[in-house]
Design a protein around this motif. Structure first.
Motif, PDB file in Angstrom:
ATOM      1  N   CYS A 137       0.756  -1.313   0.166  1.00  0.00           N
ATOM      2  CA  CYS A 137       0.376   0.382   0.037  1.00  0.00           C
ATOM      3  C   CYS A 137       0.751   0.986  -0.128  1.00  0.00           C
ATOM      4  O   CYS A 137       2.327   1.025   0.419  1.00  0.00           O
ATOM      5  CB  CYS A 137      -1.243  -0.117   1.067  1.00  0.00           C
TER       6      CYS A 137
ATOM      7  N   ASN B 150      -4.546   3.313  -0.224  1.00  0.00           N
ATOM      8  CA  ASN B 150      -4.759   1.796  -0.828  1.00  0.00           C
ATOM      9  C   ASN B 150      -4.006   2.256  -2.297  1.00  0.00           C
ATOM     10  O   ASN B 150      -4.016   2.706  -2.976  1.00  0.00           O
ATOM     11  CB  ASN B 150      -5.537   1.173  -1.237  1.00  0.00           C
TER      12      ASN B 150
ATOM     13  N   LEU C  46      -3.586   0.482  -6.229  1.00  0.00           N
ATOM     14  CA  LEU C  46      -4.331  -0.288  -7.789  1.00  0.00           C
ATOM     15  C   LEU C  46      -3.116   0.001  -8.819  1.00  0.00           C
ATOM     16  O   LEU C  46      -2.531   0.904  -8.941  1.00  0.00           O
ATOM     17  CB  LEU C  46      -5.137   0.559  -7.947  1.00  0.00           C
TER      18      LEU C  46
ATOM     19  N   THR D  37      -5.328  -4.686  -6.615  1.00  0.00           N
ATOM     20  CA  THR D  37      -4.794  -4.828  -5.390  1.00  0.00           C
ATOM     21  C   THR D  37      -4.279  -5.394  -4.638  1.00  0.00           C
ATOM     22  O   THR D  37      -4.932  -6.579  -4.918  1.00  0.00           O
ATOM     23  CB  THR D  37      -6.405  -3.231  -4.522  1.00  0.00           C
TER      24      THR D  37
ATOM     25  N   ARG E 254     -10.904   0.930  -1.434  1.00  0.00           N
ATOM     26  CA  ARG E 254     -11.154  -0.129  -2.260  1.00  0.00           C
ATOM     27  C   ARG E 254     -11.651  -0.975  -1.997  1.00  0.00           C
ATOM     28  O   ARG E 254     -12.250  -1.726  -3.457  1.00  0.00           O
ATOM     29  CB  ARG E 254      -9.469  -1.117  -1.191  1.00  0.00           C
TER      30      ARG E 254
END
Length: 303
Positions: free
Chosen positions: A209, A214, A216, A225, A238
């Motif tokens: 992360c 978070n 992606l 993710t 997320r």
């Protein structure tokens, strides 16, 4: 007027206090309406509070946009489940929070900003131990703060931290606890390397992360993710992306960034494309495209 505003629960005698566990599992709120409004830099927190001494507490950051709280129910559910995970009393619910937010907006003039909800275990005496089962639990403490800010979508550069990692086995990795020193140090490390933000690896060495968001990563047109087993926070946005089928979970290696079709840092306050990592250029995701994805996640959450 858009000065930050805060509120903390206080007893009639003026000593900060908060909700206490209710025998039926809800947070008793009888003491909370006696709270105090003021500037965040001026309101008092007892030096014996475990949130201050031991970072023994939880928080949620909720976006307020044009007077409307975004995904409040999802945030409160994570707050509640995190409190249960850490053996804390249930935090306040919407019936308390919504009137306070309405008053915060009226007092501050802020209609777009970040609402931070704080829940501390309260004053429990010296040391790490929680009260024995036969003893009364300390009264938990609640306070909130509303600060003007706008959602962020500008591109950033990142640095993979060499010093801090997320502990995949820790309960704290599954909560938004007050304990953010590792993230502070990772961000400091990134700044020293000339980057805006840090990426953290899991305790297994895989991508996990950002310092406060978070991650992606897109491959073959699909956003991926890292799984919760990596130690990443179960972020609200997320969760929306997964629930709506806009992303899937999967392990990510640092080397995956070199071949990806773009990467994003996403949270409740924005969605920022990563343009460089460790000095290497990544495939570009336009800020407008990042914002579109983020707003679609919000829009699809509304009734």
């Amino acid at each position: 007027m858009t000065a930050p505003i805060a509120w903390i629960a206080a007893s009639a005698a003026g000593e900060p206090a908060a909700a206490v566990p209710h025998p039926h599992g809800a947070a008793a709120t009888a003491s909370l309406p006696q709270g105090q409004w003021g500037d965040p830099g001026e309101l008092a927190l007892p030096l014996a509070d475990r949130g201050l001494l031991l970072a023994d507490g939880l928080f949620e950051t909720v976006l307020l946009e044009e007077g409307r709280l975004q995904l409040l129910e999802e945030h409160l559910e994570r707050w509640r489940s995190s409190a249960e995970l850490l053996a804390m009393a249930p935090p306040p619910d919407q019936t308390l929070i919504l009137p306070l937010v309405a008053e915060a907006i009226a007092r501050s003039g802020i209609r777009t900003g970040a609402l931070r909800l704080n829940w501390s275990r309260g004053c429990g005496g010296r040391g790490l131990d929680l009260p024995a089962p036969a003893q009364a639990a300390p009264a938990h403490r609640f306070w909130l703060q509303l600060t003007a800010t706008a959602p962020q979508f500008e591109a950033v550069t990142t640095w993979i931290s060499r010093e801090e990692r997320r502990n995949a086995a820790s309960r704290l990795s599954r909560c938004k606890s007050f304990a953010y020193t590792a993230q502070v140090q990772a961000r400091r490390e990134a700044h020293a390397a000339g980057a805006h933000d840090a990426l953290l690896l899991s305790s297994h060495g895989q991508l996990c992360c950002g310092s406060a968001a978070n991650l992606l990563v897109r491959h073959q047109g699909r956003w991926t993710t890292p799984p919760l087993a990596s130690g990443c926070l179960p972020g609200v946005m997320r969760g929306r992306a997964l629930h709506l089928g806009r992303a899937c979970e999967g392990p990510l290696e640092p080397s995956d960034l070199k071949t990806c079709e773009g990467a994003l840092l996403i949270n409740s306050l924005g969605c920022r494309p990563i343009h460089r990592c460790d000095g290497t250029a990544l495939a570009q995701v336009p800020s407008g495209q990042a914002e579109q994805l983020w707003r679609e996640l919000l829009k699809e959450a509304r009734p």
